[in-house]
Design an enzyme around this catalytic site. Structure first.
Site, PDB file in Angstrom:
ATOM      1  N   GLY A  50       0.768  -1.239   0.000  1.00 56.71           N
ATOM      2  CA  GLY A  50       0.000   0.000   0.000  1.00 56.71           C
ATOM      3  C   GLY A  50       0.794   1.281   0.000  1.00 56.71           C
TER       4      GLY A  50
ATOM      5  N   THR B 175       2.931   2.361   2.113  1.00 53.54           N
ATOM      6  CA  THR B 175       4.354   2.212   2.432  1.00 53.54           C
ATOM      7  C   THR B 175       5.149   1.986   1.153  1.00 53.54           C
ATOM      8  OG1 THR B 175       3.804   1.236   4.573  1.00 53.54           O
ATOM      9  CG2 THR B 175       6.048   0.934   3.785  1.00 53.54           C
TER      10      THR B 175
ATOM     11  N   THR C 176      -1.465  -9.082   3.545  1.00 57.71           N
ATOM     12  CA  THR C 176      -0.305  -9.914   3.906  1.00 57.71           C
ATOM     13  C   THR C 176      -0.691 -11.271   4.471  1.00 57.71           C
ATOM     14  OG1 THR C 176      -0.244  -8.867   6.091  1.00 57.71           O
ATOM     15  CG2 THR C 176       1.121  -7.887   4.363  1.00 57.71           C
TER      16      THR C 176
ATOM     17  N   LYS D 122       7.763 -14.222  17.390  1.00 60.52           N
ATOM     18  CA  LYS D 122       7.859 -15.639  17.778  1.00 60.52           C
ATOM     19  C   LYS D 122       9.103 -16.276  17.147  1.00 60.52           C
ATOM     20  CE  LYS D 122       5.577 -20.126  17.340  1.00 60.52           C
ATOM     21  NZ  LYS D 122       4.335 -20.868  17.035  1.00 60.52           N
TER      22      LYS D 122
ATOM     23  N   HIS E 146       3.402  17.780  49.363  1.00 58.87           N
ATOM     24  CA  HIS E 146       3.150  16.402  49.806  1.00 58.87           C
ATOM     25  C   HIS E 146       1.712  16.001  49.521  1.00 58.87           C
ATOM     26  CE1 HIS E 146       6.782  16.378  52.780  1.00 58.87           C
ATOM     27  NE2 HIS E 146       7.076  16.917  51.616  1.00 58.87           N
TER      28      HIS E 146
ATOM     29  N   GLU F 237       9.241  24.448  43.672  1.00 57.38           N
ATOM     30  CA  GLU F 237       9.830  23.314  42.966  1.00 57.38           C
ATOM     31  C   GLU F 237       9.351  23.222  41.520  1.00 57.38           C
ATOM     32  OE1 GLU F 237      12.062  21.151  43.805  1.00 57.38           O
ATOM     33  OE2 GLU F 237      12.251  21.262  45.987  1.00 57.38           O
TER      34      GLU F 237
ATOM     35  N   ASN G  21      -9.190  13.018  56.824  1.00 60.64           N
ATOM     36  CA  ASN G  21     -10.377  13.863  57.023  1.00 60.64           C
ATOM     37  C   ASN G  21     -10.047  15.306  56.662  1.00 60.64           C
ATOM     38  OD1 ASN G  21     -12.318  11.977  58.127  1.00 60.64           O
ATOM     39  ND2 ASN G  21     -11.012  11.867  59.942  1.00 60.64           N
TER      40      ASN G  21
END
Length: 534
Positions: free
Chosen positions: A50, A52, A82, A152, A295, A347, A438
């Site tokens: 295609g 590519t 493919t 594989k 924190h 920071e 809380n």
């Protein structure tokens, strides 16, 4: 059913394998022409498909179409290309076995030593808001089959799924071929690539497609949760210096992990945690807002007509704790806001953008980290889940993204609040969600003035909020993330001069709490929802 077995003695060792024939089929065409040029220059035959193949051919390079190999044309709008023995035989033949080599020869199939393939842009298509049919068309079938077959058979085939790996292919061309160690690493990356892809598809179906044969709505909890992310960068260390850590990014998921850093030192694990909490807190408000986090808890949150005013008000809540904190804004940082921030040791500053003048001011502080998150805090999507790891498993929940508006609250004590007081109560109700339970938050004039967080009982949280507020507690309003189990915590707020309270309600002692507020002449609203944040 198990696969075939062979006598170990029948395998012939293969380490360095020269690249003579390559199958190239990619959606991401980054550096494709450069790769193809090097392959052709090294005498490698390229088989392709295609667009590519068109890209390679348009660059003036020799390329063989897959259809020439299979003798079968691409069909069904490219859905079948493919998936053919002439291709997969060349991918799966284990040439360490003489029998496979002979069988290939008998069938007239040539092997591949290299496969370059990455998959359809499914995640990007979903993120674009495309229609369901367009999304479905981006579910790759042939691509994953190519990748998995090659991975594989990595003993014989090198599989490359990312342009980032092209340099090692180019180097292998100059060194006589790929090594077994290289092929193993590439295979691991390939399986991770297809796993992430399959997970994205599964998540899309779980959150967007109802299960057939049921009345279950899209977004219901699926039978399985899979989370995949790509390594972005190792971090210096984790929460503590003896813990290793890394940043991973989830493709297509906006947020702090994808931020662009404009200056300052390398981000740390704790920087990311606090920056994320700060961004979330700032985006809980509609008007210009600034949140200062230390924190993972707020030192101050404020809204104002301008960001600079919001920052000044947020900082005033707790200047001591704000030292070395993380600042987030829900608007691009302008120069005035930058000048407000610059004198204070900070920071990280995180925002959806930085104006040029702001960058000039803030980048003068060489250690200050500046993070740009163009989309800000991502809006919750249907079916989205927050996930927390626990030993042996995961917890998942919908994001806490709902705030009951004042129009839905119930007045349970005192007189109805005037407009200014009600605005402060609504601000406090939104801001308290950012506080660890809380949680008690005191507010005045659209800014927090005292915060009590993370205590194991609500009485201590009330004491902490009042103590931090000092004289500012008098005349402020208060929000509690959950109900008051007794009147003792509320009484601390009343004694400090709090004039109005908003809380969920729902305690078996609500009447006792309401009576205490009424006796003090304090306005109290119930929201009917809570905002625990553990």
């Amino acid at each position: 059913m198990s696969g075939p077995t062979h006598d170990p003695a029948s395998y012939r060792e293969r380490d360095v394998i020269p690249i003579r024939r390559a199958l190239v089929s990619v959606s991401d065409k980054t550096d494709l022409v450069e790769l193809a040029t090097a392959l052709v220059g090294a005498g490698v035959q390229i088989v392709s498909t295609g667009s590519t193949a068109s890209t390679i051919r348009d660059a003036g390079l020799a390329v063989t179409e897959v259809a020439e190999v299979t003798g079968f044309p691409e069909s069904l709008d490219g859905r079948v290309r493919t998936l053919h023995p002439s291709i997969h035989g060349g991918l799966l033949a284990d040439l360490r076995l003489e029998s496979h080599e002979n069988e290939l020869r008998e069938m007239g199939i040539e092997p591949f030593e290299l496969v370059v393939s990455n998959l359809y842009p499914f995640v990007q298509t979903v993120a674009s808001g495309a229609a369901p049919n367009d999304v479905i068309e981006q579910i790759d079938i042939g691509g994953p089959a190519l990748v998995r077959a090659s991975a594989k058979n990595h003993a014989n085939v090198a599989i490359v799924t990312s342009p980032a790996s092209y340099p090692q292919v180019l180097k292998a061309l100059t060194l006589g071929g790929t090594t077994l160690a290289q092929r193993r690493r590439l295979a691991a990356e390939a399986f991770a690539h297809t796993a992430a892809y399959d997970t994205a598809v599964a998540e899309y179906f779980a959150t967007n497609v109802a299960r057939p044969g049921t009345s279950e709505a899209p977004g219901s909890w699926s039978e399985n949760i899979a989370v995949t992310a790509d390594l972005a960068t190792p971090l210096r260390y984790g929460e503590n210096s003896h813990q290793s850590a890394a940043l991973y990014r989830i493709a297509g998921a906006p947020g702090i992990a994808h931020a662009t850093q404009h200056g300052g030192k390398e981000m740390s694990y704790n920087n990311y945690v606090d920056a994320d909490a700060a961004l979330r807190a700032a985006y809980d408000h509609d008007g210009p807002a600034v949140a200062i986090i230390k924190h993972a808890n707020p030192c101050g949150i404020a809204t104002a007509p301008t960001l600079a005013e919001a920052h000044a008000a947020a900082h005033a809540c707790d200047p001591v704790s704000a030292f070395g904190g993380v600042i987030a804004a829900n608007r691009p940082i302008d120069r005035a806001t930058a000048e407000s921030i610059a004198p204070i040791f900070t920071e990280v500053v995180v925002a959806p953008g930085f104006e040029a003048g702001a960058l000039e001011v803030l980048q003068a502080k060489k250690n200050l980290r500046l993070l740009e998150v163009p989309g800000g805090w991502p809006a919750p999507q249907r079916g989205q889940a927050e996930i927390r790891q626990i030993s042996g498993g995961l917890l998942a929940q919908e994001p806490d993204s709902h705030f009951a508006p004042a129009s839905d609250w119930s007045l349970v004590a005192g007189e109805a609040a005037d407009a200014a007081t009600l605005a402060d109560l609504e601000f406090a109700w939104r801001a308290v969600r950012a506080v660890k339970s809380n949680a008690i938050l005191l507010a005045s004039g659209g800014a927090s003035v005292g915060v009590g967080m993370g205590q194991v009982n609500r009485v201590d949280s009330c004491r902490l909020a009042v103590t931090r507020a000092g004289d500012r507690a008098a005349g402020s309003v208060a929000a509690s993330d959950a109900f008051f189990p007794f009147a003792d915590g509320l009484q601390i707020l009343l004694d400090a001069g709090v004039r109005a309270v908003v809380q969920p309600g729902g305690s078996i002692r609500d009447e006792e709490v309401i009576a205490a507020a009424a006796q003090a002449g304090v306005t109290m609203y119930f929201t009917g929802e809570r905002h625990f944040f553990h």
